[in-house]
Motif scaffolding. Structure first.
Motif, PDB file in Angstrom:
ATOM      1  N   VAL A 251      -7.742   2.718  -5.317  1.00 12.71           N
ATOM      2  CA  VAL A 251      -7.411   3.867  -4.472  1.00 12.71           C
ATOM      3  C   VAL A 251      -8.326   3.811  -3.260  1.00 12.71           C
ATOM      4  O   VAL A 251      -9.532   3.606  -3.399  1.00 12.71           O
ATOM      5  CB  VAL A 251      -7.618   5.208  -5.210  1.00 12.71           C
ATOM      6  CG1 VAL A 251      -7.398   6.375  -4.247  1.00 12.71           C
ATOM      7  CG2 VAL A 251      -6.679   5.329  -6.396  1.00 12.71           C
TER       8      VAL A 251
ATOM      9  N   ASN B  82       0.877  -1.162   0.000  1.00  9.81           N
ATOM     10  CA  ASN B  82       0.000   0.000   0.000  1.00  9.81           C
ATOM     11  C   ASN B  82       0.915   1.212   0.000  1.00  9.81           C
ATOM     12  O   ASN B  82       1.884   1.250   0.773  1.00  9.81           O
ATOM     13  CB  ASN B  82      -0.870   0.053   1.255  1.00  9.81           C
ATOM     14  CG  ASN B  82      -2.039  -0.908   1.188  1.00  9.81           C
ATOM     15  OD1 ASN B  82      -2.039  -1.833   0.373  1.00  9.81           O
ATOM     16  ND2 ASN B  82      -3.007  -0.713   2.035  1.00  9.81           N
TER      17      ASN B  82
ATOM     18  N   ALA C 294      -7.662   5.415 -10.769  1.00  9.86           N
ATOM     19  CA  ALA C 294      -7.918   4.006 -10.423  1.00  9.86           C
ATOM     20  C   ALA C 294      -8.648   3.313 -11.569  1.00  9.86           C
ATOM     21  O   ALA C 294      -8.359   2.176 -11.925  1.00  9.86           O
ATOM     22  CB  ALA C 294      -8.756   3.937  -9.148  1.00  9.86           C
TER      23      ALA C 294
ATOM     24  N   ILE D 224     -12.339   1.397  -5.849  1.00  6.60           N
ATOM     25  CA  ILE D 224     -12.053   2.334  -4.769  1.00  6.60           C
ATOM     26  C   ILE D 224     -12.447   1.704  -3.436  1.00  6.60           C
ATOM     27  O   ILE D 224     -13.262   0.787  -3.383  1.00  6.60           O
ATOM     28  CB  ILE D 224     -12.818   3.670  -4.929  1.00  6.60           C
ATOM     29  CG1 ILE D 224     -14.330   3.431  -4.891  1.00  6.60           C
ATOM     30  CG2 ILE D 224     -12.416   4.406  -6.192  1.00  6.60           C
ATOM     31  CD1 ILE D 224     -15.114   4.649  -4.430  1.00  6.60           C
TER      32      ILE D 224
ATOM     33  N   LYS E 268      -1.934  -0.642  -3.825  1.00  9.98           N
ATOM     34  CA  LYS E 268      -3.140   0.101  -3.464  1.00  9.98           C
ATOM     35  C   LYS E 268      -2.690   1.471  -2.996  1.00  9.98           C
ATOM     36  O   LYS E 268      -1.731   1.577  -2.214  1.00  9.98           O
ATOM     37  CB  LYS E 268      -3.855  -0.576  -2.297  1.00  9.98           C
ATOM     38  CG  LYS E 268      -4.621  -1.805  -2.670  1.00  9.98           C
ATOM     39  CD  LYS E 268      -5.465  -2.260  -1.479  1.00  9.98           C
ATOM     40  CE  LYS E 268      -6.195  -3.534  -1.824  1.00  9.98           C
ATOM     41  NZ  LYS E 268      -6.871  -4.130  -0.676  1.00  9.98           N
ATOM     42  N   LEU E 269      -3.371   2.493  -3.446  1.00 12.65           N
ATOM     43  CA  LEU E 269      -2.989   3.847  -3.027  1.00 12.65           C
ATOM     44  C   LEU E 269      -3.887   4.289  -1.878  1.00 12.65           C
ATOM     45  O   LEU E 269      -5.086   4.067  -1.897  1.00 12.65           O
ATOM     46  CB  LEU E 269      -3.124   4.813  -4.206  1.00 12.65           C
ATOM     47  CG  LEU E 269      -2.280   4.464  -5.430  1.00 12.65           C
ATOM     48  CD1 LEU E 269      -2.489   5.505  -6.525  1.00 12.65           C
ATOM     49  CD2 LEU E 269      -0.800   4.384  -5.056  1.00 12.65           C
ATOM     50  N   ASN E 270      -3.273   4.901  -0.879  1.00 13.23           N
ATOM     51  CA  ASN E 270      -4.023   5.437   0.263  1.00 13.23           C
ATOM     52  C   ASN E 270      -3.990   6.950   0.187  1.00 13.23           C
ATOM     53  O   ASN E 270      -2.917   7.554   0.231  1.00 13.23           O
ATOM     54  CB  ASN E 270      -3.350   5.049   1.589  1.00 13.23           C
ATOM     55  CG  ASN E 270      -3.556   3.593   1.952  1.00 13.23           C
ATOM     56  OD1 ASN E 270      -4.415   2.916   1.385  1.00 13.23           O
ATOM     57  ND2 ASN E 270      -2.777   3.121   2.890  1.00 13.23           N
ATOM     58  N   MET E 271      -5.168   7.546   0.079  1.00 13.09           N
ATOM     59  CA  MET E 271      -5.227   9.011   0.067  1.00 13.09           C
ATOM     60  C   MET E 271      -5.984   9.483   1.312  1.00 13.09           C
ATOM     61  O   MET E 271      -7.148   9.119   1.502  1.00 13.09           O
ATOM     62  CB  MET E 271      -5.970   9.484  -1.185  1.00 13.09           C
ATOM     63  CG  MET E 271      -6.133  10.989  -1.245  1.00 13.09           C
ATOM     64  SD  MET E 271      -7.533  11.474  -2.268  1.00 13.09           S
ATOM     65  CE  MET E 271      -7.202  13.208  -2.536  1.00 13.09           C
TER      66      MET E 271
ATOM     67  N   PHE F 271      -8.283  11.109  -8.515  1.00 16.00           N
ATOM     68  CA  PHE F 271      -7.753   9.840  -8.005  1.00 16.00           C
ATOM     69  C   PHE F 271      -8.633   8.672  -8.449  1.00 16.00           C
ATOM     70  O   PHE F 271      -8.135   7.614  -8.827  1.00 16.00           O
ATOM     71  CB  PHE F 271      -7.648   9.883  -6.473  1.00 16.00           C
ATOM     72  CG  PHE F 271      -6.303  10.339  -5.963  1.00 16.00           C
ATOM     73  CD1 PHE F 271      -5.280   9.427  -5.736  1.00 16.00           C
ATOM     74  CD2 PHE F 271      -6.051  11.678  -5.719  1.00 16.00           C
ATOM     75  CE1 PHE F 271      -4.041   9.844  -5.265  1.00 16.00           C
ATOM     76  CE2 PHE F 271      -4.813  12.111  -5.248  1.00 16.00           C
ATOM     77  CZ  PHE F 271      -3.801  11.189  -5.020  1.00 16.00           C
TER      78      PHE F 271
END
Ligand code: SAM
Ligand code: SF4
Length: 326
Positions: free
Chosen positions: A185, A118, A178, A243, A157-160, A174
């Motif tokens: 995301v 992540n 994705a 998402i 996996k992107l964490n915003m 974002f």
């Protein structure tokens, strides 16, 4: 005996922090000056972290997430990962990183048995990213993401962390990323960690995040695996991407909570927002394996059924996220 709390929840997920230090200073996570340097002996040695992992897995932990601070800045991390990834019963070894050192380490992480990453990424604008992280370089992190994919790891996996007035105007961008890349995301509600004054001004509820995305894209609810955690997940109807929305503050995912945390100083915590803490260090250093097992089993019984945090509360958690591992 497996770890089971007093509310009938099986504990199968350990978030293990390997350092409270970091090469960034995200405004929502760390004070600008960083956190006071720990005395070397206060931080668990890798052998001790390995011992905790082995015991936790023997008690039913199936998934371990390595976190920090920034885990990739701790020397000796990769051999440690290679050792714990072979522990029988550990089904899923994952790691959360800010991505700054990912370009150089992605292949080694894959070889060490890390299955997925992540990566925290709060803005796709160079200046906003620099401001939020107090000096970070967006291009370096984007190179890290590419390196992970080139190394054969699944797309991270992107964490915003969504902050109203700071990066909430990028939510749709974002989501679009994705959808286009076919990755995931996860939008995280801003949590009041580390006594951040005025956090409520920047708080945006998960529901609002969802509506902003759903008004632009068709979303389909996606079921998550047993160890997937608190994200509410959706797929795009026209892409393999998806998402997740992590409503840690406003949401009610406590009923399915399966996690415990252990910090780099050896403090176990059963809930991000609870005050309970068990210092494993003396047990690891002076006690027996059975002492650690018994202490962990007693400790999970103190795990609260649900946390008391609400967005309206002016309650600030006394820890930094970097200290506790997010
Ligand atoms: N340094 C690594 C990173 O940034 O991914 C791992 C540690 S960081 C403490 C773990 C996660 O906690 C990150 O995804 C970060 O965005 C999240 N986090 C930190 N402070 C937070 C806050 N106040 N509210 C919500 N999420 C937070
Ligand atoms: Fe460091 Fe991660 Fe905290 Fe940012 S969120 S300061 S990268 S530990």
């Amino acid at each position: 005996m497996k770890l089971m709390d007093a509310h009938g929840r099986a504990i199968s997920y350990l978030r293990l922090s390997v350092t409270d230090r970091c090469n960034l200073r995200c405004s929502y996570c760390m004070p600008e000056e960083g956190i006071p340097k720990a005395v070397h002996a206060e931080i668990l040695r890798f052998e001790e972290l390995e011992q905790i992992t082995e015991i936790a897995v023997s008690l039913g932990i199936e998934k371990v997430r390595i976190t920090g601070g920034e885990p990739l800045i701790r020397r000796g991390l990769v051999p440690f990962l290679a050792r714990i990834s072979t522990i029988p019963g550990l089904n899923f070894l994952v790691l959360t990183t800010n991505g700054v050192r990912l370009a150089e380490l992605a292949t080694e992480l894959r070889d060490a048995g890390v299955e997925r990453l992540n990566v925290s990424l709060d803005s796709l604008r160079t200046e906003t990213f620099r401001a939020i992280t107090r000096g970070g370089d967006l291009a370096t992190v984007l190179r890290g993401l590419d390196a992970a994919v080139q190394a054969g790891l699944p797309h991270p996996k992107l964490n915003m962390v969504v902050m109203k007035g700071i990066n909430d105007d990028e939510i749709v961008a974002f989501a679009e990323m994705a959808r286009e890349r076919g990755c995931t995301v996860r939008f995280i509600e801003y949590m009041p960690a580390g006594r951040v004054e005025g956090w409520q001004d920047h708080f945006l509820p998960g529901e609002e995040i969802y509506h902003r995305i759903a008004s632009r894209f068709e979303l389909v609810p996606a079921g998550d695996g047993r160890t997937a955690g608190p994200a509410k997940s959706y797929r795009f109807s026209d892409s393999p991407g998806g998402i997740g929305i992590i409503s840690a503050v406003s949401g009610h995912f406590c009923a399915g909570c399966n996690r415990i945390r252990v910090t780099a100083r050896g403090i176990a915590r059963s809930c991000l927002f609870a005050d309970d803490a068990l210092d494993l260090k003396p047990l690891l250093r002076q006690g027996s394996r059975e002492d650690v097992v018994a202490a962990l089993q007693r400790f999970v019984l103190t795990k609260p059924g649900h946390h008391g945090m609400t967005p309206d509360e002016a309650h600030h958690t006394p820890f930094t996220m970097a200290g506790i591992g997010g």
